[in-house]
Motif scaffolding. Sequence first.
Motif, PDB file in Angstrom:
ATOM      1  N   LEU A 199     -29.621 -35.841  33.211  1.00 49.19           N
ATOM      2  CA  LEU A 199     -29.630 -34.576  32.479  1.00 49.19           C
ATOM      3  C   LEU A 199     -28.814 -34.631  31.188  1.00 49.19           C
ATOM      4  O   LEU A 199     -27.832 -33.901  31.024  1.00 49.19           O
ATOM      5  N   PRO A 200     -29.172 -35.486  30.233  1.00 47.81           N
ATOM      6  CA  PRO A 200     -28.419 -35.561  28.976  1.00 47.81           C
ATOM      7  C   PRO A 200     -28.450 -34.261  28.182  1.00 47.81           C
ATOM      8  O   PRO A 200     -27.501 -33.941  27.476  1.00 47.81           O
ATOM      9  N   GLY A 201     -29.552 -33.512  28.308  1.00 47.18           N
ATOM     10  CA  GLY A 201     -29.637 -32.228  27.610  1.00 47.18           C
ATOM     11  C   GLY A 201     -28.596 -31.247  28.098  1.00 47.18           C
ATOM     12  O   GLY A 201     -28.005 -30.503  27.308  1.00 47.18           O
ATOM     13  N   ARG A 202     -28.344 -31.243  29.406  1.00 46.37           N
ATOM     14  CA  ARG A 202     -27.332 -30.346  29.953  1.00 46.37           C
ATOM     15  C   ARG A 202     -25.932 -30.748  29.500  1.00 46.37           C
ATOM     16  O   ARG A 202     -25.081 -29.890  29.259  1.00 46.37           O
ATOM     17  N   ALA A 203     -25.704 -32.043  29.380  1.00 53.34           N
ATOM     18  CA  ALA A 203     -24.404 -32.509  28.914  1.00 53.34           C
ATOM     19  C   ALA A 203     -24.143 -32.022  27.491  1.00 53.34           C
ATOM     20  O   ALA A 203     -23.054 -31.536  27.175  1.00 53.34           O
ATOM     21  N   ARG A 204     -25.146 -32.149  26.616  1.00 57.81           N
ATOM     22  CA  ARG A 204     -24.981 -31.670  25.242  1.00 57.81           C
ATOM     23  C   ARG A 204     -24.771 -30.159  25.220  1.00 57.81           C
ATOM     24  O   ARG A 204     -23.906 -29.657  24.480  1.00 57.81           O
ATOM     25  N   ALA A 205     -25.536 -29.429  26.025  1.00 57.84           N
ATOM     26  CA  ALA A 205     -25.374 -27.979  26.073  1.00 57.84           C
ATOM     27  C   ALA A 205     -23.976 -27.602  26.552  1.00 57.84           C
ATOM     28  O   ALA A 205     -23.363 -26.653  26.044  1.00 57.84           O
ATOM     29  N   ALA A 206     -23.451 -28.341  27.523  1.00 57.45           N
ATOM     30  CA  ALA A 206     -22.114 -28.053  28.045  1.00 57.45           C
ATOM     31  C   ALA A 206     -21.046 -28.305  26.987  1.00 57.45           C
ATOM     32  O   ALA A 206     -20.087 -27.529  26.855  1.00 57.45           O
ATOM     33  N   VAL A 207     -21.194 -29.378  26.227  1.00 55.94           N
ATOM     34  CA  VAL A 207     -20.231 -29.682  25.162  1.00 55.94           C
ATOM     35  C   VAL A 207     -20.270 -28.595  24.091  1.00 55.94           C
ATOM     36  O   VAL A 207     -19.225 -28.130  23.615  1.00 55.94           O
ATOM     37  N   ILE A 208     -21.461 -28.175  23.704  1.00 50.29           N
ATOM     38  CA  ILE A 208     -21.592 -27.108  22.702  1.00 50.29           C
ATOM     39  C   ILE A 208     -20.998 -25.806  23.237  1.00 50.29           C
ATOM     40  O   ILE A 208     -20.315 -25.069  22.510  1.00 50.29           O
ATOM     41  N   LEU A 209     -21.238 -25.516  24.514  1.00 48.24           N
ATOM     42  CA  LEU A 209     -20.678 -24.307  25.123  1.00 48.24           C
ATOM     43  C   LEU A 209     -19.154 -24.336  25.073  1.00 48.24           C
ATOM     44  O   LEU A 209     -18.519 -23.316  24.781  1.00 48.24           O
ATOM     45  N   CYS A 210     -18.561 -25.480  25.346  1.00 52.05           N
ATOM     46  CA  CYS A 210     -17.099 -25.596  25.285  1.00 52.05           C
ATOM     47  C   CYS A 210     -16.595 -25.316  23.870  1.00 52.05           C
ATOM     48  O   CYS A 210     -15.554 -24.672  23.689  1.00 52.05           O
ATOM     49  N   ALA A 211     -17.321 -25.799  22.864  1.00 49.73           N
ATOM     50  CA  ALA A 211     -16.934 -25.534  21.479  1.00 49.73           C
ATOM     51  C   ALA A 211     -17.016 -24.039  21.167  1.00 49.73           C
ATOM     52  O   ALA A 211     -16.131 -23.478  20.500  1.00 49.73           O
ATOM     53  N   VAL A 212     -18.053 -23.386  21.655  1.00 49.14           N
ATOM     54  CA  VAL A 212     -18.198 -21.939  21.443  1.00 49.14           C
ATOM     55  C   VAL A 212     -17.073 -21.174  22.130  1.00 49.14           C
ATOM     56  O   VAL A 212     -16.500 -20.229  21.566  1.00 49.14           O
ATOM     57  N   ILE A 213     -16.720 -21.576  23.342  1.00 56.26           N
ATOM     58  CA  ILE A 213     -15.662 -20.883  24.084  1.00 56.26           C
ATOM     59  C   ILE A 213     -14.322 -21.015  23.359  1.00 56.26           C
ATOM     60  O   ILE A 213     -13.561 -20.049  23.258  1.00 56.26           O
ATOM     61  N   THR A 214     -14.021 -22.206  22.832  1.00 62.54           N
ATOM     62  CA  THR A 214     -12.766 -22.365  22.094  1.00 62.54           C
ATOM     63  C   THR A 214     -12.750 -21.486  20.848  1.00 62.54           C
ATOM     64  O   THR A 214     -11.706 -20.941  20.474  1.00 62.54           O
ATOM     65  N   ALA A 215     -13.913 -21.320  20.197  1.00 61.98           N
ATOM     66  CA  ALA A 215     -13.990 -20.445  19.028  1.00 61.98           C
ATOM     67  C   ALA A 215     -13.738 -18.989  19.418  1.00 61.98           C
ATOM     68  O   ALA A 215     -13.036 -18.253  18.707  1.00 61.98           O
ATOM     69  N   VAL A 216     -14.285 -18.579  20.559  1.00 58.08           N
ATOM     70  CA  VAL A 216     -14.067 -17.210  21.040  1.00 58.08           C
ATOM     71  C   VAL A 216     -12.587 -16.992  21.359  1.00 58.08           C
ATOM     72  O   VAL A 216     -12.004 -15.963  21.001  1.00 58.08           O
ATOM     73  N   ILE A 217     -11.975 -17.951  22.029  1.00 59.61           N
ATOM     74  CA  ILE A 217     -10.547 -17.838  22.358  1.00 59.61           C
ATOM     75  C   ILE A 217      -9.727 -17.746  21.084  1.00 59.61           C
ATOM     76  O   ILE A 217      -8.778 -16.950  20.989  1.00 59.61           O
ATOM     77  N   TYR A 218     -10.071 -18.535  20.076  1.00 62.24           N
ATOM     78  CA  TYR A 218      -9.371 -18.497  18.790  1.00 62.24           C
ATOM     79  C   TYR A 218      -9.424 -17.091  18.187  1.00 62.24           C
ATOM     80  O   TYR A 218      -8.422 -16.571  17.677  1.00 62.24           O
ATOM     81  N   ALA A 219     -10.602 -16.450  18.252  1.00 65.72           N
ATOM     82  CA  ALA A 219     -10.753 -15.097  17.713  1.00 65.72           C
ATOM     83  C   ALA A 219      -9.981 -14.083  18.548  1.00 65.72           C
ATOM     84  O   ALA A 219      -9.385 -13.140  18.015  1.00 65.72           O
ATOM     85  N   VAL A 220      -9.969 -14.262  19.861  1.00 61.27           N
ATOM     86  CA  VAL A 220      -9.257 -13.328  20.740  1.00 61.27           C
ATOM     87  C   VAL A 220      -7.757 -13.380  20.476  1.00 61.27           C
ATOM     88  O   VAL A 220      -7.061 -12.357  20.534  1.00 61.27           O
ATOM     89  N   VAL A 221      -7.234 -14.568  20.190  1.00 60.57           N
ATOM     90  CA  VAL A 221      -5.807 -14.689  19.866  1.00 60.57           C
ATOM     91  C   VAL A 221      -5.465 -13.812  18.667  1.00 60.57           C
ATOM     92  O   VAL A 221      -4.451 -13.113  18.663  1.00 60.57           O
ATOM     93  N   TRP A 222      -6.315 -13.836  17.641  1.00 58.90           N
ATOM     94  CA  TRP A 222      -6.071 -12.966  16.491  1.00 58.90           C
ATOM     95  C   TRP A 222      -6.127 -11.495  16.903  1.00 58.90           C
ATOM     96  O   TRP A 222      -5.298 -10.691  16.472  1.00 58.90           O
ATOM     97  N   ALA A 223      -7.099 -11.121  17.740  1.00 57.62           N
ATOM     98  CA  ALA A 223      -7.240  -9.733  18.165  1.00 57.62           C
ATOM     99  C   ALA A 223      -5.990  -9.268  18.913  1.00 57.62           C
ATOM    100  O   ALA A 223      -5.541  -8.128  18.743  1.00 57.62           O
ATOM    101  N   VAL A 224      -5.418 -10.140  19.731  1.00 58.55           N
ATOM    102  CA  VAL A 224      -4.183  -9.791  20.447  1.00 58.55           C
ATOM    103  C   VAL A 224      -3.049  -9.582  19.458  1.00 58.55           C
ATOM    104  O   VAL A 224      -2.259  -8.648  19.586  1.00 58.55           O
TER     105      VAL A 224
END
Length: 268
Positions: A199-224
């Motif tokens: 499932l190489p496609g799932r691996a790439r999707a998981a890596v991209i998802l992790c990048a998106v989550i870190t971006a969301v956390i970065y924005a939430v830190v500013w909101a706090v």
Amino acid sequence: LVVLMISMVVLAALQWNLPVSTISVLGVPLLFLLYAGEADAFSDDRRRMIVALVLGAVIGLAWWLLSAEFMSHQYGVTTATAQALQNTLVTEGLAITLIGAALMVLPVPLIRLIPAAEFDSLDGFVVGAAAALSHLVVSYVVWWMPQIVAGLINTQTTTPGRMIQDTISYGVVDPFTTIALGGMVGVAFWFRPDPASPLPGRARAAVILCAVITAVIYAVVWAVDAESWLSAAEVGINLVLTVLALLVLRVGLQIALLHERRDVATGD
């Protein structure tokens, strides 16, 4: 790292503004560069590392000077005062922060275009984190230092507790969430899934998802930061978010390393 943390807390408690500001701005980025040097990042991929540091600094300098001038003209105040207002103005502050975050990782896809014999996920992590930290350091110099020079941050306008809180935010939370965001975006761009892995496609999707989550956390830190939380609550929440960002980075790196394409061994 422990010595750095202790130094920041002690200097903040003593309210020595310039020394604690300097250590907060440069401490973690310098530690990261030492790590990158020990990991042979500069000897293995010197060109991309130098480009990452220079691009991050140039883009950061241009954006934060431009945003400070915009805020200054918008509210008819000095540049230093406009910079101090940023975290209290939800609409403008959020827009400036999100655009700044996008520009912070902009060097990553540009550097990815540089031809190379191989692309490893760990190389992407180091390049992305270096570019983001370079952007962060320049933004601190442009955004924070004028406030100190103008006297907006001094022993009369702040307390030791507040200074310790700011030191943790600027010297711990911001650089580590920046490493998580820049590094994870770098991993996502450098990651090449192995077609032979399950499932190489799932691996790439998981890596991209992790990048998106870190971006969301970065924005939430500013909101706090923008909310009127109690000091202890704000620091606690942001430290938890920082740990979460690093955990997401850790998971994303592991997925990438387990499923990336292997280079052909040369026997050397």
